[in-house]
Design a protein around this motif. Structure first.
Motif, short mmCIF file in Angstrom:
data_model
loop_
_atom_site.label_atom_id
_atom_site.label_comp_id
_atom_site.label_asym_id
_atom_site.label_seq_id
_atom_site.Cartn_x
_atom_site.Cartn_y
_atom_site.Cartn_z
N VAL A 77 0.85 -1.20 0.00
CA VAL A 77 0.00 0.00 0.00
C VAL A 77 0.88 1.24 0.00
N ASN A 78 0.27 2.34 -0.40
CA ASN A 78 0.92 3.64 -0.32
C ASN A 78 0.65 4.23 1.05
N CYS A 87 -0.21 11.76 -0.80
CA CYS A 87 -0.04 12.07 -2.22
C CYS A 87 0.01 13.59 -2.36
N CYS A 136 2.23 10.98 -6.47
CA CYS A 136 1.86 9.56 -6.33
C CYS A 136 1.39 8.93 -7.63
N TYR A 141 -1.34 4.93 -7.55
CA TYR A 141 -2.25 5.10 -6.44
C TYR A 141 -3.32 6.17 -6.70
N PHE A 173 -6.82 9.39 -3.97
CA PHE A 173 -5.76 8.39 -4.08
C PHE A 173 -5.93 7.34 -2.98
N SER A 174 -5.37 6.17 -3.24
CA SER A 174 -5.45 5.07 -2.25
C SER A 174 -4.25 5.13 -1.33
N SER A 175 -4.52 4.83 -0.06
CA SER A 175 -3.46 4.84 0.94
C SER A 175 -3.86 3.93 2.08
N THR A 203 -9.31 5.11 0.80
CA THR A 203 -9.24 6.15 -0.23
C THR A 203 -9.33 7.52 0.43
#
Length: 390
Positions: free
Chosen positions: A291-292, A296, A321, A326, A371-373, A377
Motif C-alpha cells: 500500500v501507499n 499524495c 503519487c 495510487y 488516491f489510495s493509501s 481512499t
C-alpha cells in the motif's frame, strides 16, 4: 485451555476424552461394574454409533485380548472403542461410525485443534490386517442420523489421516487445525470413502489382509493452542513486518524453507508456515498487500509563459503519487477573474496552454484528486493562483 467436550468413552475418568467436561456430567463408575459385554451403546451413552456394532473395551469388563485388541492399553484412562473402517461384506462396505455431541457449538471464524488417537488391530486370522488412510472426524451443525446404501457416509471430514496408519506398537494421533464455519456441534468418526478411494497397506506379517479395524481413544476438540500467524495485513514501501512463531515444542517451516522462529517480511506476497508441536501440525498463511503509506502531494507552479518558445509553455499540476498507480481521480479546473471556467481536465498529464485566456494576469484553480493509501481512499482539494506572463 478449556476443552469443549466430546464425551468420555469410558466409565472411568480419562478414557476417550482427557477431562470430565462432559455434556451430561462425568462418566465415572456408577456401579455398573463388572461390564458384561463389549456392546458400545450399553456403557457410553450419550455417545452413539451408526451401522455395525462398535466395541467397548474396559478393564472393568472386557479389557481386550491378543486377538481383539492385540493386548493394547488405552492411550489415556481406562477405556477405548473399536470400529470397522475398511473392507467388503457382500455388496456393502464394512463401516462403523462413532457419533458424539460437543458441549457447545463452535464459533464462526475461530480456530480449533481437533484430534483423536488410533491403533490398528492386526489379526490376520480374521483378515483384520490392513492399515489405511482416510480415517477422519466430521464436524457438522446437524446430526448425521443415517447411513446411505453401501454403508459409507460420503462426506469430507475436516480432519483426516492422509497416509495409511500401520503402527501397531503405539497410538497414532490424527490431528488438525480447523477454522469453524460456526454452529458445528456434532462429530462423526470413521472412514468416509469407499474402498477404491482408500489406500490400504498390509500390516506387519500379514498374509491374509481383507479388512481394517481400528481402536479409537482420546478425542479432543478445543480452541487452537498452537501459534497462529496474524490476520492478512498490508506493508508500506520500504516497510517491515516481523513475525514470530514460538512456544514449547513448537517447530515451524516457512515458505522459503527456513525453520527459525522469526521471519521478516519486506515486500508484498503470500507467506505460509507449517506449524507443528510434534503431534499436530497445520499450515497457516498470511497475505501481505503493498500500500501507499505516504501522502499524495502535488506540485503546482505559480506562473507560466504560453509563448511557444518550448519553455514553461503550459500550466500543469503534477501529483507525486501518480507514477505509483495510487491516483484514482483527478479533476483540475481553472477560472478567470470573473469566475468563468476556462479550462478543465481529468488527466494529470494534460496541462493548460493558456487557451481561452482573455487576459494576462492572475487565474484561480481548483484541483480535486483522490488516491489510495493503506487500504483506504483519501480525497484532497487544492486551491491556488497562477499567473500568465506574456
Amino acid at each position: 485451555m478449556k476443552k469443549l467436550t466430546l464425551l468420555f468413552l469410558t466409565l472411568l475418568s480419562g478414557g476417550l476424552f482427557a477431562q470430565n467436561l462432559v455434556r451430561n456430567g462425568s462418566l465415572e463408575n456408577t456401579g455398573n461394574c463388572p461390564i458384561t459385554d463389549t456392546v458400545f451403546s450399553n456403557y457410553v451413552n450419550p455417545w452413539t454409533f451408526y451401522k455395525g456394532d462398535p466395541d467397548f473395551y474396559h478393564p472393568c469388563g472386557f479389557p481386550g485380548s491378543d486377538s481383539a485388541t492385540n493386548n493394547a492399553l488405552p492411550f489415556d484412562g481406562d477405556g477405548f472403542a473399536g470400529i470397522d473402517v475398511y473392507g467388503l461384506q457382500g455388496v456393502n462396505y464394512v463401516r462403523e461410525y462413532l457419533h458424539g455431541e460437543l458441549k457447545k457449538p463452535l464459533e464462526e471464524g475461530k480456530f480449533y485443534r481437533v484430534s483423536f488417537y488410533v491403533l490398528p488391530r492386526n489379526n490376520d486370522d480374521k483378515g483384520d490386517s490392513y492399515g489405511i488412510n482416510n480415517i477422519g472426524m466430521l464436524l457438522t451443525d446437524t446430526v448425521v442420523d443415517s447411513v446411505p446404501p453401501g454403508n459409507v457416509i460420503m462426506a469430507s471430514p475436516q480432519v483426516v489421516a492422509k497416509d495409511p496408519i500401520t503402527q501397531v506398537n503405539y497410538w497414532t494421533p490424527i490431528c488438525g487445525i480447523i477454522k469453524a464455519k460456526g454452529g458445528e456441534r456434532y462429530i462423526t468418526i470413521g472412514n468416509f470413502t469407499q474402498d477404491a478411494e482408500t489406500d490400504a497397506v498390509p500390516l506387519e506379517n500379514a498374509s491374509n489382509p481383507a479388512t481394517a479395524y481400528y481402536m479409537i481413544d482420546y478425542v479432543e476438540v478445543l480452541e487452537n493452542d498452537l501459534p497462529q500467524l496474524p490476520q492478512d495485513t498490508v506493508i508500506c514501501q520500504e516497510g517491515r513486518i516481523d513475525l514470530r512463531v514460538a512456544g514449547p515444542n513448537i517447530s515451524v517451516l516457512w515458505s522459503d524453507e527456513t525453520t527459525t522462529s522469526n521471519f521478516i517480511i519486506t515486500k508484498p506476497g503470500l507467506y505460509t508456515a507449517e506449524i507443528s508441536n510434534g503431534i499436530c501440525s497445520y499450515t497457516d498463511s498470511i497475505q501481505v498487500d503493498g500500500v501507499n503509506c505516504e501522502e499524495c502531494v502535488t506540485y503546482a507552479p505559480n506562473a507560466f509563459t504560453p509563448n511557444g518558445d518550448g519553455r514553461n509553455d503550459e500550466f500543469i499540476i503534477t501529483p507525486i503519487c501518480d507514477s505509483d498507480g495510487y491516483l484514482e481521480h483527478y479533476d483540475l479546473r481553472i477560472f478567470d477573474k470573473w469566475g468563468r471556467k476556462v479550462f478543465e481536465t481529468q488527466s494529470p498529464d494534460v496541462g493548460w496552454t493558456g487557451k481561452n485566456a482573455e487576459h494576462k494576469g492572475v487565474y484561480t484553480y481548483t484541483l480535486e484528486y483522490r488516491f489510495s493509501s493503506e487500504r483506504e481512499t483519501k480525497t484532497r482539494i487544492k486551491r491556488g493562483f497562477v499567473t500568465i506572463l506574456k
